[in-house]
Design a protein around this motif. Structure first.
Motif, mmCIF file in Angstrom:
data_model
loop_
_atom_site.group_PDB
_atom_site.id
_atom_site.type_symbol
_atom_site.label_atom_id
_atom_site.label_comp_id
_atom_site.label_asym_id
_atom_site.label_seq_id
_atom_site.Cartn_x
_atom_site.Cartn_y
_atom_site.Cartn_z
ATOM 1 N N LYS A 341 37.087 30.157 40.099
ATOM 2 C CA LYS A 341 35.697 29.450 40.015
ATOM 3 C C LYS A 341 35.311 30.051 38.558
ATOM 4 C CE LYS A 341 33.984 27.771 44.448
ATOM 5 N NZ LYS A 341 33.164 28.035 45.608
ATOM 6 N N SER A 342 34.034 29.780 37.895
ATOM 7 C CA SER A 342 33.763 30.510 36.478
ATOM 8 C C SER A 342 33.539 32.042 36.665
ATOM 9 C CB SER A 342 32.588 29.455 35.925
ATOM 10 O OG SER A 342 31.456 29.308 37.008
ATOM 11 N N HIS A 343 32.879 32.205 37.860
ATOM 12 C CA HIS A 343 32.390 33.565 37.931
ATOM 13 C C HIS A 343 33.520 34.556 38.367
ATOM 14 C CE1 HIS A 343 31.757 32.078 42.137
ATOM 15 N NE2 HIS A 343 32.138 33.277 42.578
ATOM 16 N N GLN A 344 34.657 33.857 38.634
ATOM 17 C CA GLN A 344 35.826 34.660 38.955
ATOM 18 C C GLN A 344 36.820 34.792 37.886
ATOM 19 O OE1 GLN A 344 36.958 31.958 42.124
ATOM 20 N NE2 GLN A 344 36.137 33.243 43.860
ATOM 21 N N ALA A 345 36.663 33.976 36.885
ATOM 22 C CA ALA A 345 37.815 33.943 35.795
ATOM 23 C C ALA A 345 38.066 35.011 34.888
ATOM 24 C CB ALA A 345 37.479 32.426 34.900
ATOM 25 N N ASN A 346 36.900 35.806 34.839
ATOM 26 C CA ASN A 346 36.898 37.041 33.997
ATOM 27 C C ASN A 346 37.098 38.387 34.830
ATOM 28 O OD1 ASN A 346 37.021 35.642 31.530
ATOM 29 N ND2 ASN A 346 34.992 35.276 31.681
ATOM 30 N N ARG A 352 41.532 39.429 40.307
ATOM 31 C CA ARG A 352 41.839 37.895 40.153
ATOM 32 C C ARG A 352 43.139 37.616 41.109
ATOM 33 N NH1 ARG A 352 44.153 36.165 35.899
ATOM 34 N NH2 ARG A 352 43.745 37.861 34.472
ATOM 35 N N TYR A 353 44.217 38.647 40.887
ATOM 36 C CA TYR A 353 45.381 38.112 41.685
ATOM 37 C C TYR A 353 44.985 38.029 43.075
ATOM 38 C CZ TYR A 353 47.620 39.571 37.229
ATOM 39 O OH TYR A 353 47.871 39.707 36.158
ATOM 40 N N GLN A 354 43.953 38.966 43.778
ATOM 41 C CA GLN A 354 43.829 38.901 45.119
ATOM 42 C C GLN A 354 43.511 37.366 45.561
ATOM 43 O OE1 GLN A 354 43.967 41.308 47.473
ATOM 44 N NE2 GLN A 354 44.118 43.241 46.192
ATOM 45 N N ILE A 355 42.573 37.092 44.631
ATOM 46 C CA ILE A 355 41.870 35.497 44.897
ATOM 47 C C ILE A 355 43.102 34.523 44.570
ATOM 48 C CG2 ILE A 355 39.986 33.892 44.288
ATOM 49 C CD1 ILE A 355 38.567 36.242 42.996
ATOM 50 N N GLN A 356 43.858 34.515 43.724
ATOM 51 C CA GLN A 356 44.897 33.542 43.605
ATOM 52 C C GLN A 356 46.085 33.669 44.567
ATOM 53 O OE1 GLN A 356 44.778 35.010 39.122
ATOM 54 N NE2 GLN A 356 46.194 33.235 39.044
ATOM 55 N N ALA A 357 46.001 35.016 45.276
ATOM 56 C CA ALA A 357 46.912 34.911 46.291
ATOM 57 C C ALA A 357 46.541 34.219 47.565
ATOM 58 C CB ALA A 357 47.160 36.322 46.633
ATOM 59 N N LEU A 358 45.092 34.070 47.572
ATOM 60 C CA LEU A 358 44.715 33.045 48.721
ATOM 61 C C LEU A 358 45.216 31.582 48.538
ATOM 62 C CD1 LEU A 358 40.740 34.329 48.677
ATOM 63 C CD2 LEU A 358 43.159 35.473 49.760
ATOM 64 N N GLN A 359 45.130 30.772 49.581
ATOM 65 C CA GLN A 359 45.714 29.509 49.668
ATOM 66 C C GLN A 359 44.891 28.293 48.730
ATOM 67 O OE1 GLN A 359 46.453 31.698 51.805
ATOM 68 N NE2 GLN A 359 48.513 31.481 52.295
#
Ligand code: AMP
Length: 544
Positions: A341-346, A352-359
């Protein structure tokens, strides 16, 4: 009731085919064929061959609703069957060639397939099983010549079948709810179950998956689905690409590092999609040979949990954004996809990787909830864990010829058999299959989390976590690990990686080095087989 006054056009796969031919005639489909050649043609040429096949099928007496079986890798001929079968009103039944023989027989007979189209590589298998198939009337090899084997009797050649047919076809008006394709789940216990997709479910799934935050499929893209067309419609890419006029690059049987690297570069692929094992193989090959994949901009990984190492390495070394997704055959198959999401992109990369590793988050059209053992709906707080249930227009409503009432709740949700948490932003966190959960001292331990941590160790290629009986705690986790080729590591060193990464009581009791891990026909870890292998294993930590 006041009705809307829009046209009542049906959402059918025929619409995708016609749109592709009319408005993207020049877009390309490139395939690696079974004889190791590269086949290249445009959408308009593809369309004409789909018409030829449709004419041949109708001439052969194929009726609306008949099942047409395929045993084939990803290539242009398989694409032609996808479209011709569905658009004449028949059902394209993709069969996974990696299944055991008795499952192949069960599936072909249960589906009552009338035709079987198969790649030359599967000629041996087809000959062996032919006598067990009860309904198949015609066998067609996907080639321009018969297989060399002496008794290729009774086998027809695809190119001969379509050669003299007309290059146009008068497509029937289909009802969007009509069945278009059939795919069986891999069925780790009991017989596989059939999932019958409709034109409507296929089309809106493809529309949703193509969306801007997700695969973002554009005409200028070149897309390589490594995910097989015999499993869950190759995640909808054969439809999403044609809807948008993208170039489609089909790798055939060649899914190894060297072949993928060649196709990615020669066809200037921008988007690739596949399971973690394939990407681990590609990474290893790129790293070892100092190679690049400069055209690739983004990739989708799913089918089983993607270790964070894949996400980090593709981004940092190869500048590829990784979208981790979750799905099932029963969901056509995509349910969630990872897009920040926009508030996570930066955020800083590690966050970020922690979030991207979720499904990932649910696509529009998919509703998710988790429930506890008593059926109480759990909060989306990222902590509460429960059985995952889903609902939506491309979620199975009932299995083919099999009511399976246990798979559906009274209020119409599908029981996925997965255990998960959902965080406040809507990201899904898959922790286990229901059958694989580890309960230690009354608390659940996520086997997927423990596997991901192990794969974070530089010497580890693959990891599988199972529970072992423990006299005090009931169950304790152990992680079986396959080391990378040529790598060396002490199990205690691998265990040390868990310190600080997971709660102390979740640290596996043992790390066990193994030469290989068992997999299912769809390439997932077979915990069932692994548990069988470790039946009666006694832990050193168990003093009873
Ligand atoms: P299939 O129908 O063969 O595609 O298998 C679906 C199952 O694969 C799901 O129910 C999950 O257990 C598993 N699966 C799919 N994607 C993921 C993922 N990203 N992470 C963890 N498990 C996954």
């Amino acid at each position: 009731m006041l009705y809307g006054q829009m046209m009542q056009d049906q959402l059918t796969i025929t619409k995708i085919l016609q749109h592709a031919n009319r408005f993207h005639a020049g877009s390309q489909i490139v395939s690696k064929t079974s004889d190791d050649k590269i086949h290249r043609f445009r959408y308009d040429q593809f369309y004409r061959r789909v018409c030829q096949l449709a004419n041949a099928l109708v001439k052969a007496g194929v009726q609306s609703g008949d099942r047409i079986g395929t045993l084939a890798w990803n290539d242009h001929r398989h694409m032609e069957i996808y479209y011709a079968a569905s658009c004449i009103g028949a059902v394209c039944h993709t069969i996974n060639p990696r299944l055991f023989d008795d499952q192949l027989t069960f599936i072909a007979n249960d589906a009552e397939d009338k035709f079987l189209f198969f790649d030359p590589q599967f000629y041996g298998k087809v000959s062996e099983l032919k006598d067990t198939f009860e309904s198949i009337e015609r066998y067609i090899v996907l080639s321009d010549a018969k297989p060399e084997a002496a008794d290729a009797q009774g086998v027809e050649v695809y190119e001969d079948l379509i050669a003299n047919e007309a290059e146009s076809f008068n497509w029937p008006e289909l009802d969007e709810k009509q069945a278009s394709a059939l795919c069986y789940t891999s069925g780790t216990t009991g017989n596989p179950k059939g999932v019958l997709f409709s034109h409507r479910s296929t089309l809106i799934h493809a529309l949703s998956v193509s969306g801007g935050d997700w695969l973002c499929v554009r005409q200028k893209d070149s897309i390589l689905p490594v995910v097989p067309m015999f499993h869950a419609n190759a995640w909808g890419i054969p439809y999403a690409a044609l809807m948008n006029g993208a170039k489609l690059v089909l790798p055939g049987y060649a899914l190894d590092g060297p072949n993928l690297h060649t196709m990615l570069n020669e066809e200037q692929v921008t988007l690739m999609a596949g399971v973690p094992t394939v990407w681990l193989g590609l990474l290893e090959y790129l790293n070892r040979n100092n190679l690049t994949i400069d055209s690739v901009d983004r990739m989708m990984v799913g089918g089983s949990a993607a270790p964070m190492a894949i996400i980090r390495e593709f981004e940092e070394k190869y500048d590829v954004r990784v979208m981790h997704g979750w799905g099932m055959t029963e969901l056509s198959p995509v349910g969630t996809l990872g897009a920040l999401k926009s508030h996570q992109a930066n955020l800083p990369p590690e966050d970020r990787y922690q979030i991207q590793a979720l499904q990932g988050r649910p696509l529009f059209g998919v509703d998710l909830r988790i429930v506890d053992e008593d059926g109480n709906i759990q909060p989306h707080d990222g902590k509460a864990i429960g059985a995952l249930q889903v609902k939506g227009p491309w979620v199975v409503g009932s299995y083919y010829k099999d009511a399976s009432p246990d798979s559906f709740t009274e209020d119409g949700w599908f029981e996925t058999g997965d255990v998960a948490a959902i965080d406040p932003e809507g990201y899904l966190i898959i922790t286990d299959r229901t059958k694989d959960v580890i309960k230690s001292g009354g608390e659940w331990i996520s086997s997927i989390e423990l596997e991901n941590v192990a794969v974070g160790h530089p010497a580890v290629a693959e990891a599988a976590c199972i529970s072992i009986k423990h006299s005090k705690w009931g169950e304790r986790p152990v992680v079986c690990v396959v080391l990378k080729e040529g790598a060396d590591a002490d199990p205690e060193d691998i265990k040390a990686v868990y310190e600080g990464q997971v709660a102390k009581w979740c640290i596996p009791d043992e790390i066990i080095l193994v030469d290989e891990l068992p997999h299912t026909a769809t390439g997932k870890l077979s915990k069932l087989e692994l548990r069988r292998k470790f039946e009666g294993y006694s832990l050193k930590t168990d003093e009873a």
